[in-house]
Design a protein around this motif. Structure first.
Motif, PDB file in Angstrom:
ATOM      1  N   LEU A  28       0.847  -1.182   0.000  1.00  0.00           N
ATOM      2  CA  LEU A  28       0.000   0.000   0.000  1.00  0.00           C
ATOM      3  C   LEU A  28       0.884   1.233   0.000  1.00  0.00           C
ATOM      4  CD1 LEU A  28      -2.815  -0.908   2.520  1.00  0.00           C
ATOM      5  CD2 LEU A  28      -2.878  -1.045   0.051  1.00  0.00           C
ATOM      6  N   GLN A  29       0.666   2.107  -0.978  1.00  0.00           N
ATOM      7  CA  GLN A  29       1.427   3.346  -1.035  1.00  0.00           C
ATOM      8  C   GLN A  29       0.594   4.394  -1.750  1.00  0.00           C
ATOM      9  OE1 GLN A  29       5.685   3.278  -2.031  1.00  0.00           O
ATOM     10  NE2 GLN A  29       5.209   4.695  -3.670  1.00  0.00           N
ATOM     11  N   THR A  30       0.454   5.555  -1.149  1.00  0.00           N
ATOM     12  CA  THR A  30      -0.262   6.651  -1.784  1.00  0.00           C
ATOM     13  C   THR A  30       0.496   7.924  -1.541  1.00  0.00           C
ATOM     14  OG1 THR A  30      -1.571   7.142   0.175  1.00  0.00           O
ATOM     15  CG2 THR A  30      -2.487   5.519  -1.345  1.00  0.00           C
ATOM     16  N   GLY A  31       0.044   8.992  -2.176  1.00  0.00           N
ATOM     17  CA  GLY A  31       0.624  10.299  -1.873  1.00  0.00           C
ATOM     18  C   GLY A  31       1.473  10.836  -2.999  1.00  0.00           C
ATOM     19  N   ASN A  32       2.023  11.996  -2.779  1.00  0.00           N
ATOM     20  CA  ASN A  32       2.833  12.717  -3.731  1.00  0.00           C
ATOM     21  C   ASN A  32       4.183  12.021  -3.900  1.00  0.00           C
ATOM     22  OD1 ASN A  32       4.358  14.512  -5.167  1.00  0.00           O
ATOM     23  ND2 ASN A  32       3.820  16.298  -3.921  1.00  0.00           N
ATOM     24  N   THR A  33       4.497  11.588  -5.115  1.00  0.00           N
ATOM     25  CA  THR A  33       5.735  10.853  -5.328  1.00  0.00           C
ATOM     26  C   THR A  33       6.963  11.737  -5.175  1.00  0.00           C
ATOM     27  OG1 THR A  33       5.550  11.250  -7.703  1.00  0.00           O
ATOM     28  CG2 THR A  33       4.649   9.181  -6.857  1.00  0.00           C
ATOM     29  N   ARG A  37       8.149   9.525   1.412  1.00  0.00           N
ATOM     30  CA  ARG A  37       6.968   8.684   1.471  1.00  0.00           C
ATOM     31  C   ARG A  37       7.257   7.340   2.124  1.00  0.00           C
ATOM     32  NH1 ARG A  37       8.891   8.644  -3.682  1.00  0.00           N
ATOM     33  NH2 ARG A  37       9.196   6.629  -4.681  1.00  0.00           N
ATOM     34  N   PHE A  38       6.229   6.815   2.757  1.00  0.00           N
ATOM     35  CA  PHE A  38       6.243   5.480   3.331  1.00  0.00           C
ATOM     36  C   PHE A  38       5.449   4.546   2.427  1.00  0.00           C
ATOM     37  CE2 PHE A  38       7.068   8.030   7.107  1.00  0.00           C
ATOM     38  CZ  PHE A  38       7.972   7.254   7.807  1.00  0.00           C
ATOM     39  N   SER A  39       5.726   3.283   2.528  1.00  0.00           N
ATOM     40  CA  SER A  39       4.851   2.254   1.992  1.00  0.00           C
ATOM     41  C   SER A  39       4.823   1.109   2.986  1.00  0.00           C
ATOM     42  CB  SER A  39       5.311   1.767   0.611  1.00  0.00           C
ATOM     43  OG  SER A  39       6.641   1.327   0.645  1.00  0.00           O
ATOM     44  N   ILE A  40       3.754   0.343   2.954  1.00  0.00           N
ATOM     45  CA  ILE A  40       3.573  -0.757   3.906  1.00  0.00           C
ATOM     46  C   ILE A  40       3.285  -2.032   3.131  1.00  0.00           C
ATOM     47  CG2 ILE A  40       2.144  -1.651   5.785  1.00  0.00           C
ATOM     48  CD1 ILE A  40       1.806   1.165   6.793  1.00  0.00           C
ATOM     49  N   VAL A  41       4.047  -3.068   3.447  1.00  0.00           N
ATOM     50  CA  VAL A  41       3.958  -4.340   2.727  1.00  0.00           C
ATOM     51  C   VAL A  41       3.584  -5.437   3.713  1.00  0.00           C
ATOM     52  CG1 VAL A  41       5.165  -6.001   1.260  1.00  0.00           C
ATOM     53  CG2 VAL A  41       5.748  -3.566   1.115  1.00  0.00           C
ATOM     54  N   GLU A  42       2.455  -6.101   3.466  1.00  0.00           N
ATOM     55  CA  GLU A  42       2.037  -7.216   4.319  1.00  0.00           C
ATOM     56  C   GLU A  42       2.647  -8.526   3.817  1.00  0.00           C
ATOM     57  OE1 GLU A  42      -2.470  -5.785   4.435  1.00  0.00           O
ATOM     58  OE2 GLU A  42      -2.042  -7.376   5.914  1.00  0.00           O
ATOM     59  N   ASN A  43       3.159  -9.309   4.766  1.00  0.00           N
ATOM     60  CA  ASN A  43       3.729 -10.627   4.471  1.00  0.00           C
ATOM     61  C   ASN A  43       3.147 -11.646   5.455  1.00  0.00           C
ATOM     62  OD1 ASN A  43       6.185 -10.213   2.451  1.00  0.00           O
ATOM     63  ND2 ASN A  43       6.214  -8.509   3.898  1.00  0.00           N
ATOM     64  N   PRO A  44       1.880 -11.999   5.316  1.00  0.00           N
ATOM     65  CA  PRO A  44       1.261 -12.893   6.308  1.00  0.00           C
ATOM     66  C   PRO A  44       1.926 -14.260   6.402  1.00  0.00           C
ATOM     67  CG  PRO A  44      -0.188 -12.549   4.407  1.00  0.00           C
ATOM     68  CD  PRO A  44       0.923 -11.566   4.278  1.00  0.00           C
ATOM     69  N   ALA A  45       2.479 -14.759   5.314  1.00  0.00           N
ATOM     70  CA  ALA A  45       3.109 -16.078   5.354  1.00  0.00           C
ATOM     71  C   ALA A  45       4.322 -16.085   6.275  1.00  0.00           C
ATOM     72  CB  ALA A  45       3.517 -16.509   3.953  1.00  0.00           C
ATOM     73  N   LEU A  53      10.545   3.149   3.914  1.00  0.00           N
ATOM     74  CA  LEU A  53      10.740   4.582   3.763  1.00  0.00           C
ATOM     75  C   LEU A  53      11.574   4.800   2.511  1.00  0.00           C
ATOM     76  CD1 LEU A  53      10.539   7.495   4.764  1.00  0.00           C
ATOM     77  CD2 LEU A  53      12.507   7.060   6.242  1.00  0.00           C
ATOM     78  N   ASP A  54      11.019   5.550   1.553  1.00  0.00           N
ATOM     79  CA  ASP A  54      11.685   5.779   0.266  1.00  0.00           C
ATOM     80  C   ASP A  54      12.083   4.476  -0.403  1.00  0.00           C
ATOM     81  OD1 ASP A  54      11.412   8.515   0.621  1.00  0.00           O
ATOM     82  OD2 ASP A  54      13.379   8.710   1.562  1.00  0.00           O
ATOM     83  N   SER A  79      19.680   7.542   7.779  1.00  0.00           N
ATOM     84  CA  SER A  79      20.833   7.144   6.973  1.00  0.00           C
ATOM     85  C   SER A  79      21.101   5.646   7.050  1.00  0.00           C
ATOM     86  CB  SER A  79      22.072   7.914   7.426  1.00  0.00           C
ATOM     87  OG  SER A  79      22.401   7.579   8.764  1.00  0.00           O
ATOM     88  N   GLY A  80      20.339   4.926   7.891  1.00  0.00           N
ATOM     89  CA  GLY A  80      20.458   3.471   7.950  1.00  0.00           C
ATOM     90  C   GLY A  80      21.257   2.917   9.103  1.00  0.00           C
TER      91      GLY A  80
END
Length: 358
Positions: A28-33, A37-45, A53-54, A79-80
């Motif tokens: 899931l990712q929305t918003g101004n590119t 920006r954040f995105s969220i990835v589901e991994n139920p398995a 982030l980015d 910066s990680g």
């Protein structure tokens, strides 16, 4: 002891494989590119949800049963640089191997109707397990992402060793980037009692982070460490190599003096790979026991615990918080990761005021 260690070593292998091998089921990712920006990835398995982030994994909501509670892991600067300990999930060189239940960022407590939800881990023997409760992920309630902010709301159950539900928990994690470039994680936890409950005063709770080596303070107690390959060396020793951390509190306390004292906020300043970092936890005035007591230990445990009053006050105060069946309570905290410089008390006081007004 050998069987305990063998069981424990299963945990990081399984989780590292899960973190690296499973394909995502939903992004899931929305918003101004053009914006952060954040995105969220589901991994139920693989029993995890990644917060990116980015386009790069920033942290994950991990909820494998072997963890005994859901956690956010790892936490990093923009910066990680890691601010959380890797062991036992993703071991790194020269890390402490004490307290295997202290992983990433988590929320639980050491005494709920006599059950210990704090110290549970796969290192516990079969004979010990009836003393410990576990927190189990139930459902993803909502995911929202827009521009430089995201939120993840989940439901959990606090279970007895016989899998009897004691508490239902709704937790929302909000992630955003401030104008100053700080990573801000706001945590809201609503607990609802499914039976009459007593949270007897206990030093082990409530919102906690187990920090990376560089954020530790010098500590003189012997313990075991990982070697250059991230494998535990069984010979205990005192080792403060790479340690740069120093605690501060809103009440002017510093270093080891922060432990067991109240405060509206506490901060760890450190240097990681030549990057100055401030890690801050803010308490909220609507929380029970505000301002919280701080369980701030030199070996790397950084926790806010408003429920352990008898222990921290040395008997001068007692809370023994209770919830009747059907009653609920809400806890709100904010974690701020500032990098590039160390923050001063005046700046953190303003951040605290801003959070209190929310």
């Amino acid at each position: 002891m050998k069987n305990k260690l063998s069981n424990l070593l299963i945990l990081p292998c399984c989780l590292v494989m899960a973190l690296s091998s499973c394909a995502p089921s939903k992004t899931l990712q929305t918003g101004n590119t053009n914006a952060e920006r954040f995105s969220i990835v589901e991994n139920p398995a693989s029993q995890r949800i990644d917060i990116l982030l980015d386009g790069k994994r920033y942290t994950s909501y991990l909820y494998a049963d072997s963890l005994k509670k859901p956690i956010l892991f790892p936490l990093m600067t923009r910066s990680g640089n890691n601010i959380t300990r890797g062991w036992p999930i993703e071991p790194r060189a020269n890390e402490r191997t004490d307290h295997p239940h202290q992983m990433g960022l988590w929320f639980n407590y050491g005494d709920v109707n006599g059950l210990d939800f704090w110290n549970n881990s796969t290192a516990r023997s079969v004979e010990e397990r009836m003393k410990y409760g576990a927190i189990v992920h139930q459902n993803v309630d909502s995911i929202k992402v827009i521009n430089d902010a995201a939120s993840l709301q989940v439901s959990k159950l606090w279970l007895s060793p016989r899998s009897e539900p004691l508490l239902s928990e709704q937790c929302i994690y909000k992630f955003n980037i401030s104008k100053e470039g700080q990573i801000i994680i706001t945590i809201g936890v609503r607990l609802q009692a499914l039976r009459d409950l007593s949270f007897d005063d206990n030093k082990e709770g409530l919102l906690a982070i187990r920090v990376a080596r560089e954020l530790e303070q010098p500590y003189l107690q012997k313990t075991t460490f990982t070697n250059a390959n991230g494998i535990e060396d069984p010979e205990p020793r005192v080792d403060n190599q790479g340690v740069t951390g120093l605690y501060y509190s809103s009440e002017g306390k510093m270093g080891d003096d922060v432990f067991g004292t109240r405060g509206r906020w506490a901060m760890l300043n450190a240097v990681i790979n030549q990057e100055e970092v401030s890690l801050i936890i803010l308490d909220h005035p609507q929380n029970i026991g505000y301002p919280t007591y701080w369980f701030a230990r030199g070996y790397g445990l950084f926790a806010a615990n408003p429920l352990g009053q008898n222990v921290f006050s040395k008997g001068k105060e007692t809370l023994n918080f209770k919830l009747g069946k059907g009653e609920s309570t809400l806890f709100k905290y904010q974690v701020i990761i500032h990098s590039g410089s160390h923050l001063d008390s005046a700046t953190v006081n303003q951040l605290s005021k801003d959070f209190a007004s929310q």
